[in-house]
Design an enzyme around this catalytic site. Structure first.
Site, PDB file in Angstrom:
ATOM      1  N   HIS A  39      14.853  26.175   6.849  1.00  0.00           N
ATOM      2  CA  HIS A  39      14.286  25.435   7.983  1.00  0.00           C
ATOM      3  C   HIS A  39      14.990  24.104   8.186  1.00  0.00           C
ATOM      4  O   HIS A  39      15.271  23.699   9.304  1.00  0.00           O
ATOM      5  CB  HIS A  39      12.783  25.209   7.777  1.00  0.00           C
ATOM      6  N   LYS A 104       1.194  31.923   4.760  1.00  0.00           N
ATOM      7  CA  LYS A 104      -0.159  31.857   4.213  1.00  0.00           C
ATOM      8  C   LYS A 104      -0.526  30.391   4.108  1.00  0.00           C
ATOM      9  O   LYS A 104       0.334  29.540   3.885  1.00  0.00           O
ATOM     10  CB  LYS A 104      -0.238  32.534   2.842  1.00  0.00           C
TER      11      LYS A 104
HETATM   12  S1  SF4 Z   1       0.439  34.765  -5.648  1.00  0.00           S
HETATM   13 FE1  SF4 Z   1       0.914  32.883  -6.722  1.00  0.00          FE
HETATM   14  S2  SF4 Z   1       3.074  32.956  -7.135  1.00  0.00           S
HETATM   15 FE2  SF4 Z   1       2.638  34.440  -5.515  1.00  0.00          FE
HETATM   16  S3  SF4 Z   1       2.944  33.337  -3.580  1.00  0.00           S
HETATM   17 FE3  SF4 Z   1       0.795  33.144  -4.134  1.00  0.00          FE
HETATM   18  S4  SF4 Z   1       0.668  31.212  -5.253  1.00  0.00           S
HETATM   19 FE4  SF4 Z   1       2.816  31.828  -5.205  1.00  0.00          FE
END
Ligand code: SF4
Lengths: 186, 310
Positions: A39, A104
């Site tokens: 980015h 996310k």
């Molecule tokens: S599960 Fe844990 S290691 Fe995997 S993206 Fe999410 S926070 Fe990061």
């Protein structure tokens, strides 16, 4: 999943306008990956008046740094990374026509406002469900910044990639809606 | 193979090239057990791969328990997906999560152990290098300024404790960046007390929201110095998920915080629900009369640990 909406990437304004926070979607088509350092490079290129390594118009950008592919596989595990780190850059890419982001975690108010203005949606994929998500990625090609390793920009062909709309172009936020629904009043 | 060896006057062992792991050496009356660094490298390599492919039974069990309790249908779907994801990762021996973490190791080294060969840090780094390469794990470590990737996921982080005995216990705890970024340390005033502790931890989880891939395990350190406190919080994550503290006072605090965190309504992936946290684990340590250090280290559902004893 009930009431799943099938969408095709890249997206146009009409497709984006139909999506509401909370909608479960299945994405098929072509998406591009970019995360932190990619980015920065994309926006540095814009600042320097240089072209982007791909046409941003209508694109969906997936915030991911996949693990290496085992022999015989197209990709390793490939779940979303946390999106707020891209907040600083997101509006610049929306100005260039970006129509969707997959990641996310919560976005900044300014980004949510920019999404309304530029008609761009924010999807979440299930963070950490990376071995499963990889199954919906059918082809991968590194198209820029190969030196960044996991952070390189990749073109991905996806089929039935599952995600949920977090922020639509109407200012709704699924994280707020979901939380309010299950909060035990104190 | 048990071989007795004695030191010469200059502190050198008589027959230096023939040591194998499990050799015992006498050092002026003290029996030392020799472990060769190659054995450490080999076990570290195996552990980093295993930790990333095979989610612990305790975590899966916590998902299943969550599935029964979770009020939100979307939340239940997420938990179901995570169980399926763990199964795929195990069956195909691929990483549970693409972020295969910074390689963190807790080492308990018996005082009667003598490590021969490479430095302990180098032996571990070599195991990380090999494991991340051969296991097709992601290399996620870079220079803080240039952001240039080191290319082999080294250096590893090593937390060393000396313990009685003649064994070397290594716990691999690879940690993803998304959940690690949600860590916080605060130095509370002693007057803040338990109320202040609970409020801070609950607020930290609310601020972290969907970022650390809930359902999470919340590690809490209370006391010590600033750095000790942070280590306590991370160490708390090593406990089997949901196993309460042996100290009833801490166990009560854990239960209270878990209830309050889940009452926020954030749920799995922050999409709404009643299972944001699978467990809260608290560790404490005496602190300075002026301080009440408090550390939070959140671990995502990809709570990856492997243990080995040499
Ligand atoms: S599960 Fe844990 S290691 Fe995997 S993206 Fe999410 S926070 Fe990061």
């Amino acid at each position: 999943m009930a009431n799943e909406i099938k969408i095709t990437a890249p997206l146009d304004d009409a497709a984006v306008a139909k999506l509401k926070a909370g909608d479960q979607v299945s994405i098929t088509g072509v998406i591009y990956t970019a995360r932190d350092t990619a980015h920065k490079r994309l926006v540095d290129a814009l600042d320097a008046g240089q072209p982007l390594p791909f046409d941003m118009n209508g694109q969906v950008i997936y915030y991911v740094g996949p693990s290496p592919a085992k022999p015989g596989k197209v990709i390793g595990s490939a779940g979303p990374t946390t999106s707020y780190r891209m907040d600083l850059y997101a509006e610049r890419l929306m100005e260039k026509g970006m129509k969707g982001m997959i990641g996310k975690g919560m976005r900044d108010k300014k980004v949510i406002e920019a999404m309304r203005k530029h008609k761009c949606v924010y999807f979440a994929a299930i963070g950490g469900a990376a071995a499963l998500i990889a199954r919906s990625i059918k082809a991968v090609e590194i198209i820029a910044y190969e030196d960044l390793g996991p952070e390189a920009v990749r073109r991905m062909e996806v089929e039935d990639f599952k995600a949920v709309v977090i922020n639509d172009i109407y200012g709704n936020d699924l994280y707020d809606i979901g939380k309010a629904q299950y909060r035990v009043a104190k | 193979m048990f071989v007795e060896k004695t030191l010469d006057f200059f502190g050198r062992f008589g027959d230096n090239n023939s040591f194998k792991s499990n050799d015992f050496n006498e050092f002026w009356g003290l029996i030392l057990r020799t472990i060769h660094s190659d054995a450490i490298t080999a076990v570290v390599k195996k552990m980093v791969m295993g930790a990333n492919f095979d989610l612990g039974d305790d975590v899966i069990l916590a998902f299943e328990k969550g599935l029964k309790r979770e009020a939100s249908p979307v939340g239940r779907a997420v938990l179901g997906t995570l169980i399926e994801n763990a199964r795929i990762a195990h069956d195909e021996q691929v990483p549970i999560c693409q972020d295969t973490g910074m390689a963190v190791f807790f080492i308990e080294m018996g005082q009667e152990v003598h490590i021969e060969g490479a430095l302990l840090q180098d032996a571990i780094d070599e195991g990380v290098r090999q494991g991340y390469q051969d296991g097709y794990l992601r290399k996620s470590i870079c220079d803080p300024f240039t952001r240039k990737n080191t290319g082999d996921n080294t250096p590893a982080v090593m937390i060393l404790d000396m313990v009685p005995g003649d064994t070397l216990k290594i716990t691999a705890a690879p940690k993803g960046g998304g959940s690690e970024n949600m860590s916080r340390l605060t130095m509370l005033a002693p007057s803040a007390g338990k109320r202040g502790i609970v409020d801070f931890v609950v607020k930290r989880c609310e601020e972290a929201g969907s970022n650390p891939c809930p359902p999470v395990i919340v590690g809490v350190g209370i006391g010590g110095s600033a750095e000790k406190c942070m280590i306590l919080a991370k160490k708390a994550l090593l406990r089997h998920v949901g196993e309460p503290s042996a100290d009833p006072e801490l166990a009560a605090l854990e239960a209270e915080m878990l209830e309050k965190i889940n009452a926020l309504g954030m749920g799995p992936q922050g999409l709404g629900g009643t299972t944001y946290a699978l467990a809260v684990h608290v560790e404490k340590h005496p602190c300075h009369i002026a301080s009440l250090p408090l550390a939070v280290n959140i671990c995502c559902h990809a709570s990856r640990h492997k243990e080995a004893v040499l």
